[in-house]
Design a protein around this motif. Structure first.
Motif, mmCIF file in Angstrom:
data_model
loop_
_atom_site.group_PDB
_atom_site.id
_atom_site.type_symbol
_atom_site.label_atom_id
_atom_site.label_comp_id
_atom_site.label_asym_id
_atom_site.label_seq_id
_atom_site.Cartn_x
_atom_site.Cartn_y
_atom_site.Cartn_z
ATOM 1 N N ILE A 62 0.842 -1.209 0.000
ATOM 2 C CA ILE A 62 0.000 0.000 0.000
ATOM 3 C C ILE A 62 0.878 1.260 0.000
ATOM 4 N N ILE A 63 1.883 1.289 0.882
ATOM 5 C CA ILE A 63 2.766 2.457 1.005
ATOM 6 C C ILE A 63 3.516 2.690 -0.304
ATOM 7 N N ALA A 112 1.046 3.926 -3.013
ATOM 8 C CA ALA A 112 0.550 5.289 -2.748
ATOM 9 C C ALA A 112 1.421 6.354 -3.399
ATOM 10 N N GLY A 113 2.694 6.033 -3.609
ATOM 11 C CA GLY A 113 3.609 7.002 -4.219
ATOM 12 C C GLY A 113 3.709 6.870 -5.725
ATOM 13 N N SER A 114 2.961 5.938 -6.313
ATOM 14 C CA SER A 114 3.042 5.718 -7.763
ATOM 15 C C SER A 114 2.058 6.625 -8.509
ATOM 16 N N PRO A 115 2.284 6.872 -9.811
ATOM 17 C CA PRO A 115 1.408 7.765 -10.589
ATOM 18 C C PRO A 115 -0.045 7.268 -10.695
ATOM 19 N N GLY A 116 -0.233 5.927 -10.639
ATOM 20 C CA GLY A 116 -1.592 5.391 -10.815
ATOM 21 C C GLY A 116 -2.311 5.099 -9.517
ATOM 22 N N ALA A 117 -1.858 5.709 -8.412
ATOM 23 C CA ALA A 117 -2.402 5.400 -7.079
ATOM 24 C C ALA A 117 -3.911 5.596 -6.968
ATOM 25 N N PHE A 169 -9.571 -6.146 4.332
ATOM 26 C CA PHE A 169 -8.420 -5.242 4.249
ATOM 27 C C PHE A 169 -7.395 -5.756 3.245
ATOM 28 N N MET A 170 -7.108 -7.058 3.283
ATOM 29 C CA MET A 170 -6.109 -7.623 2.370
ATOM 30 C C MET A 170 -6.594 -7.628 0.928
ATOM 31 N N LEU A 171 -7.902 -7.843 0.740
ATOM 32 C CA LEU A 171 -8.491 -7.725 -0.596
ATOM 33 C C LEU A 171 -8.327 -6.301 -1.125
ATOM 34 N N MET A 172 -8.626 -5.323 -0.266
ATOM 35 C CA MET A 172 -8.550 -3.917 -0.667
ATOM 36 C C MET A 172 -7.105 -3.515 -0.971
ATOM 37 N N ALA A 173 -6.163 -3.993 -0.159
ATOM 38 C CA ALA A 173 -4.745 -3.674 -0.380
ATOM 39 C C ALA A 173 -4.286 -4.204 -1.742
ATOM 40 N N GLY A 174 -4.661 -5.464 -2.032
ATOM 41 C CA GLY A 174 -4.298 -6.070 -3.313
ATOM 42 C C GLY A 174 -4.950 -5.348 -4.480
#
Length: 348
Positions: free
Chosen positions: A158-159, A162-167, A227-232
């Motif tokens: 996630i971290i 979050a810093g990538s262009p397609g976040a 949470f793990m589904l959302m992170a993926g």
């Protein structure tokens, strides 16, 4: 404090049972959620709610009837005769899925660790047999180690994303699929995984004295899966549509976090396969123990031998037939569980 530890053990075992190899590689998240674009995040919330509600309900029902295995639960839901048939079908699919998981463990050793395919199979089989001797406590302790590592890796993903262009793409991602397909997908996903997880969640519910521990364990476990589904989904959406070409999409994302994280990720895939494999073999052993008058150790050995033999020849063609049928059956099973009404304090 004792109850808090029990709650976490239940939650971690719940998460570890649902989060198998398909989930870890990212393929399940891609197929059931991310391919539906911006609807993926909302359907994951629906899936998380169902995991919390039905997973907790299943464990409470198992506790109230003092279920010896998931067969007792199915008899309660479907009646004596149909319940036996449902349990037998579940048994066949569980052994098939576990054979594929065992083959997956062999592939991890061969493709990523440079060891022989058979080494992966035998390491998995021997460790499983040794751990099964510890009963449900051993299964829960294993997940208490594996799942926190999985959650930590999810946070790292996630971290990094979050810093990538397609976040922000998971909010706007388009899809060619219809709305009906998008909202049916989480129902199929949750029903299938819960019907598979009953092999583990039923004995957990039956062996837990505290009703509150079962409830909070179910709530945290279901929320953890969500949470793990959302992170993926968050990570995969950022790399759509190019990420679809990779057989292990989450592995491609982990590679960008550096060689150390990639190695940890590969070991984690094996541990996720292993923890689900151990839990399922334990659940199947309990069910067969009700039908066969032989020692649980001998039953476990028999199951492991069948899984080993079928992992040599492949089970994919049979599973391609069984999976759609089992998927539809899972929906019926989940509806029966949802509609079942308990009386009084939850003890029938």
């Amino acid at each position: 404090m004792k109850n808090a530890v029990k709650v976490l053990q239940i939650a971690f075992t719940y998460i570890g049972t649902v989060v198998g190899a398909g989930f870890a590689t990212g393929q399940e998240i891609l197929q059931f959620f991310t391919r539906y674009g911006k609807w993926g995040a909302l359907t994951i919330l629906l899936s998380a709610f169902l995991f919390i509600w039905l997973g907790t309900k299943m464990m409470l029902l198992a506790r109230s009837i003092k279920a010896a295995s998931y067969e007792d639960l199915n008899r309660k839901l479907f009646g004596e005769t149909v319940g036996k048939g449902v349990s037998l079908f579940t048994l066949i699919v569980l052994i098939g899925v576990n054979s594929v998981m065992l083959a997956g463990a062999g592939s991890v050793f061969m493709e990523h660790l440079g060891l022989h395919y058979q080494v992966g199979l035998w390491v998995t089989l021997i460790c499983t047999y040794l751990l099964l001797g510890r009963g449900i406590g051993g299964v829960m302790k294993l997940n208490s180690v594996v799942v926190p590592l999985m959650i930590t890796l999810s946070l790292a993903v996630i971290i990094n994303t979050a810093g990538s262009p397609g976040a922000a793409r998971f909010f706007t991602l388009s899809t060619d699929s219809g709305l009906a397909a998008a909202w049916t997908s989480p129902l199929m996903y949750t029903a299938f995984n819960l019907s598979m997880a009953q092999a583990v969640l039923v004995p957990i519910g039956a062996h837990t004295e505290s009703r509150k521990a079962v409830i909070w364990g179910g709530i945290l476990g279901g929320a953890g899966v969500g949470f793990m589904l959302m992170a993926g989904h968050f990570a995969l959406s950022a790399y759509m549509p190019g990420i679809v070409q990779f057989e292990i999409p989450m592995g491609h994302i982990a590679r960008q976090l550096g060689a150390t994280i990639q190695l940890v990720y590969i070991l984690l895939i094996f541990m996720e396969i292993f923890s689900t494999f151990v839990a399922d073999v334990y659940g199947v052993t309990l069910q067969l123990k009700q039908r066969l008058k032989v020692s649980p150790r001998l039953i476990s050995l028999g199951i492991l031998l069948i899984c080993y033999l079928t992992s040599q020849f492949g089970f994919s063609s049979l599973l391609s037939v069984l999976y759609p049928v089992f998927g539809l059956f899972s929906l019926v099973w989940a509806v029966m569980l949802a509609m079942y009404r308990q009386t009084g304090d939850g003890r029938d």
